[in-house]
Enzyme design. Structure first.
Site, PDB file in Angstrom:
ATOM      1  N   THR A   7      -7.942  -2.266   1.925  1.00 17.04           N
ATOM      2  CA  THR A   7      -7.316  -3.146   0.928  1.00 17.04           C
ATOM      3  C   THR A   7      -7.820  -4.585   1.027  1.00 17.04           C
ATOM      4  O   THR A   7      -8.385  -5.097   0.051  1.00 17.04           O
ATOM      5  CB  THR A   7      -5.769  -3.065   1.010  1.00 17.04           C
ATOM      6  OG1 THR A   7      -5.388  -1.692   1.022  1.00 17.04           O
ATOM      7  CG2 THR A   7      -5.117  -3.785  -0.144  1.00 17.04           C
ATOM      8  N   ASP A  57      -1.348  -0.018  -4.753  1.00 23.95           N
ATOM      9  CA  ASP A  57      -2.624   0.613  -5.123  1.00 23.95           C
ATOM     10  C   ASP A  57      -2.431   2.052  -5.586  1.00 23.95           C
ATOM     11  O   ASP A  57      -3.210   2.586  -6.352  1.00 23.95           O
ATOM     12  CB  ASP A  57      -3.630   0.524  -3.968  1.00 23.95           C
ATOM     13  CG  ASP A  57      -3.036   0.941  -2.629  1.00 23.95           C
ATOM     14  OD1 ASP A  57      -1.833   1.291  -2.565  1.00 23.95           O
ATOM     15  OD2 ASP A  57      -3.777   0.908  -1.632  1.00 23.95           O
ATOM     16  N   HIS A  58      -1.350   2.689  -5.100  1.00 21.39           N
ATOM     17  CA  HIS A  58      -1.034   4.084  -5.433  1.00 21.39           C
ATOM     18  C   HIS A  58       0.268   4.424  -4.747  1.00 21.39           C
ATOM     19  O   HIS A  58       0.753   3.669  -3.904  1.00 21.39           O
ATOM     20  CB  HIS A  58      -2.128   5.040  -4.937  1.00 21.39           C
ATOM     21  CG  HIS A  58      -2.453   4.838  -3.488  1.00 21.39           C
ATOM     22  ND1 HIS A  58      -1.605   5.251  -2.475  1.00 21.39           N
ATOM     23  CD2 HIS A  58      -3.477   4.207  -2.879  1.00 21.39           C
ATOM     24  CE1 HIS A  58      -2.128   4.900  -1.313  1.00 21.39           C
ATOM     25  NE2 HIS A  58      -3.259   4.250  -1.521  1.00 21.39           N
ATOM     26  N   ASP A  92       2.183   2.790   3.294  1.00 18.21           N
ATOM     27  CA  ASP A  92       1.293   3.943   3.114  1.00 18.21           C
ATOM     28  C   ASP A  92       1.228   4.825   4.361  1.00 18.21           C
ATOM     29  O   ASP A  92       1.359   6.044   4.279  1.00 18.21           O
ATOM     30  CB  ASP A  92      -0.097   3.401   2.764  1.00 18.21           C
ATOM     31  CG  ASP A  92      -1.154   4.486   2.686  1.00 18.21           C
ATOM     32  OD1 ASP A  92      -1.052   5.334   1.788  1.00 18.21           O
ATOM     33  OD2 ASP A  92      -2.088   4.474   3.519  1.00 18.21           O
ATOM     34  N   ASP A 151       0.851  -1.196   0.000  1.00 20.13           N
ATOM     35  CA  ASP A 151       0.000   0.000   0.000  1.00 20.13           C
ATOM     36  C   ASP A 151       0.887   1.247   0.000  1.00 20.13           C
ATOM     37  O   ASP A 151       1.742   1.411   0.863  1.00 20.13           O
ATOM     38  CB  ASP A 151      -0.914  -0.010   1.236  1.00 20.13           C
ATOM     39  CG  ASP A 151      -2.105   0.924   1.075  1.00 20.13           C
ATOM     40  OD1 ASP A 151      -1.919   2.071   0.627  1.00 20.13           O
ATOM     41  OD2 ASP A 151      -3.221   0.494   1.408  1.00 20.13           O
ATOM     42  N   HIS A 208       2.141   8.745   4.832  1.00 22.73           N
ATOM     43  CA  HIS A 208       1.189   9.767   5.291  1.00 22.73           C
ATOM     44  C   HIS A 208       1.818  10.582   6.415  1.00 22.73           C
ATOM     45  O   HIS A 208       1.614  11.788   6.515  1.00 22.73           O
ATOM     46  CB  HIS A 208      -0.092   9.117   5.831  1.00 22.73           C
ATOM     47  CG  HIS A 208      -1.074   8.721   4.781  1.00 22.73           C
ATOM     48  ND1 HIS A 208      -1.806   9.628   4.063  1.00 22.73           N
ATOM     49  CD2 HIS A 208      -1.452   7.505   4.323  1.00 22.73           C
ATOM     50  CE1 HIS A 208      -2.599   8.996   3.209  1.00 22.73           C
ATOM     51  NE2 HIS A 208      -2.398   7.702   3.345  1.00 22.73           N
ATOM     52  N   GLU A 212      -0.998  -8.124   2.009  1.00 17.18           N
ATOM     53  CA  GLU A 212      -0.743  -6.681   1.924  1.00 17.18           C
ATOM     54  C   GLU A 212       0.343  -6.193   2.892  1.00 17.18           C
ATOM     55  O   GLU A 212       0.281  -6.470   4.091  1.00 17.18           O
ATOM     56  CB  GLU A 212      -2.031  -5.892   2.228  1.00 17.18           C
ATOM     57  CG  GLU A 212      -1.839  -4.382   2.058  1.00 17.18           C
ATOM     58  CD  GLU A 212      -2.902  -3.536   2.726  1.00 17.18           C
ATOM     59  OE1 GLU A 212      -3.599  -4.019   3.630  1.00 17.18           O
ATOM     60  OE2 GLU A 212      -3.021  -2.354   2.341  1.00 17.18           O
ATOM     61  N   SER A 245      -7.270   3.843  -1.151  1.00 15.59           N
ATOM     62  CA  SER A 245      -6.971   2.411  -1.149  1.00 15.59           C
ATOM     63  C   SER A 245      -8.206   1.562  -1.412  1.00 15.59           C
ATOM     64  O   SER A 245      -8.085   0.416  -1.855  1.00 15.59           O
ATOM     65  CB  SER A 245      -6.340   1.995   0.175  1.00 15.59           C
ATOM     66  OG  SER A 245      -5.071   2.586   0.285  1.00 15.59           O
TER      67      SER A 245
HETATM   68 MG    MG Z   1      -4.205  -0.781   2.641  1.00 19.18          MG
HETATM   69 ZN    ZN Z   2      -3.144   6.025   2.279  1.00 18.62          ZN
END
Ligand code: MG
Ligand code: ZN
Length: 369
Positions: A138, A305-306, A263, A44, A267, A258, A85
């Protein structure tokens, strides 16, 4: 915490020669062969800078360096260039671009049948592993169908409707300490024959689940980071899950695992934490590759996912160091890498929309174009 320095001892000289030495995966895949099992690994927020920072910090090749096929995926969702997500994972699970916050429903709020549900319908074993709550966006996008990713208790009920063979992750309280109703979903799962255990009873590393029964293991509450107590389970789960699922069905399996907190670290604009989550995920990837190399019938796909944080790697204070910087505390629209190994891997070459990952998995499972 704007600028975080990562010191490195020997960057290029150490990294690149070992890349070739390390790449010792047998290649069981003649083009056109179909896999029996598919393992989808999602980092993620894992863009190219996140991977690169992990490589430099590790000072030798990652397990990601061993993949023979790489591609790039565009991540935009139905109405936003910047996906979240939920929409990002629904692109993989259902092959549709949907609205941010939507889980397993299309842009018109219609539930879509996920690759996990299709695998189950076709007699394959199915599993989900996450380094956060199993009800989080996710993993949830593979099993639940809701408009609001924040509805954790509602999402948890879908884990009863679709009985997975294996679930590993956090979020037990959404199952057995529910505020929205009096149901005890842990008890319901147990009554249906699933063996449910958790962190407080036994570490995952000490467990040897019997493949005669579905198995659920909950990690510590509070979703600890990779360096904290109770979060050593992701590589352990990666070692356990494929062998367990293989024994659950002769028809094959689908597993999603995952690396959830790459992620979250981004952040928080926390470079060292990103590196530690990245390396934890890469260790899990190593365990999966070990299985796939032995098995020869398993396709392994790793993607994201990004990207998160608009992470950049800039010149550090010395010539052999980098500074990790972040441009935003949210996601970005940059393409993300895709890595593939095993039968069918060649299909993941090139540059495509994230929904293609779903369609190519489906094609390789033989369920239509
Ligand atoms: Mg996730
Ligand atoms: Zn995020």
């Amino acid at each position: 915490m704007k600028l975080l320095i990562l010191n490195l001892l020997a960057v290029f000289c150490a990294l690149f020669p070992s890349t070739t030495v390390h790449n010792s995966l047998p290649n069981p895949s003649e083009p056109g062969r179909k896999p029996k099992n598919i393992i989808l690994l999602i980092g993620d927020g894992m863009g190219l800078a996140q991977v690169t920072a992990g490589q430099y910090a590790h000072q030798k090749a990652l397990n990601l360096d061993r993949f023979p096929v790489t591609g790039l995926s565009r991540t935009q969702s139905a109405k936003h260039l910047i996906t979240d997500s939920a929409a990002g994972a629904t692109a993989f699970s259902c092959g549709c671009k949907t609205i941010n916050t939507y889980i397993g429903v299309d842009a018109k709020e219609k539930p879509c049948e996920t690759i996990l549900e299709q695998a189950r319908k076709n007699g394959l074993a199915v599993g989900l592993v996450a380094a956060c709550s199993i009800t989080h966006a996710t993993p949830a996008s593979f099993i639940a169908h809701v408009n609001d990713r924040a509805e954790m208790e509602q999402i948890a009920t879908y884990f009863i409707d679709t009985q997975a063979d294996l679930l590993i992750g956090g979020g037990m309280k959404y199952f057995n300490q529910r505020k929205s109703d009096q149901r005890n979903l842990v008890a319901e799962m147990s009554q249906k024959g699933t063996v449910v255990s958790d962190f407080s009873r036994q570490p995952l590393a000490e467990m040897h689940p019997d493949p005669q029964h579905p198995f659920v293991w909950f990690s510590a509450e509070g979703e600890p980071t990779s360096v904290a107590k109770g979060r050593d389970y992701l590589p352990v789960a990666a070692g356990l899950a494929p062998a367990f699922l293989k024994q659950r069905s002769g028809k094959g399996f689908f597993l999603m695992l995952e690396g959830s907190q790459i992620d979250w670290a981004c952040h928080d604009k926390n470079g060292p934490r990103e590196v530690s989550e990245m390396l934890d995920f890469d260790q899990a990837i190593g365990a999966i590759l070990e299985f796939a190399a032995r098995d020869g019938e398993t396709l392994v796909i790793v993607t994201a996912d990004h990207e998160t944080g608009g992470m950049t790697l800039e010149q550090g204070t010395s010539p052999d160091s980098i500074a990790i910087n972040f441009n935003t505390n949210y996601h970005t629209a940059s393409m993300v890498p895709v890595y593939a190994y095993g039968p069918g891997a060649e299909l993941f070459n090139g540059m495509y929309e994230n929904t293609e990952i779903y369609f190519r998995m489906r094609k390789l499972f033989g369920w239509g174009e």
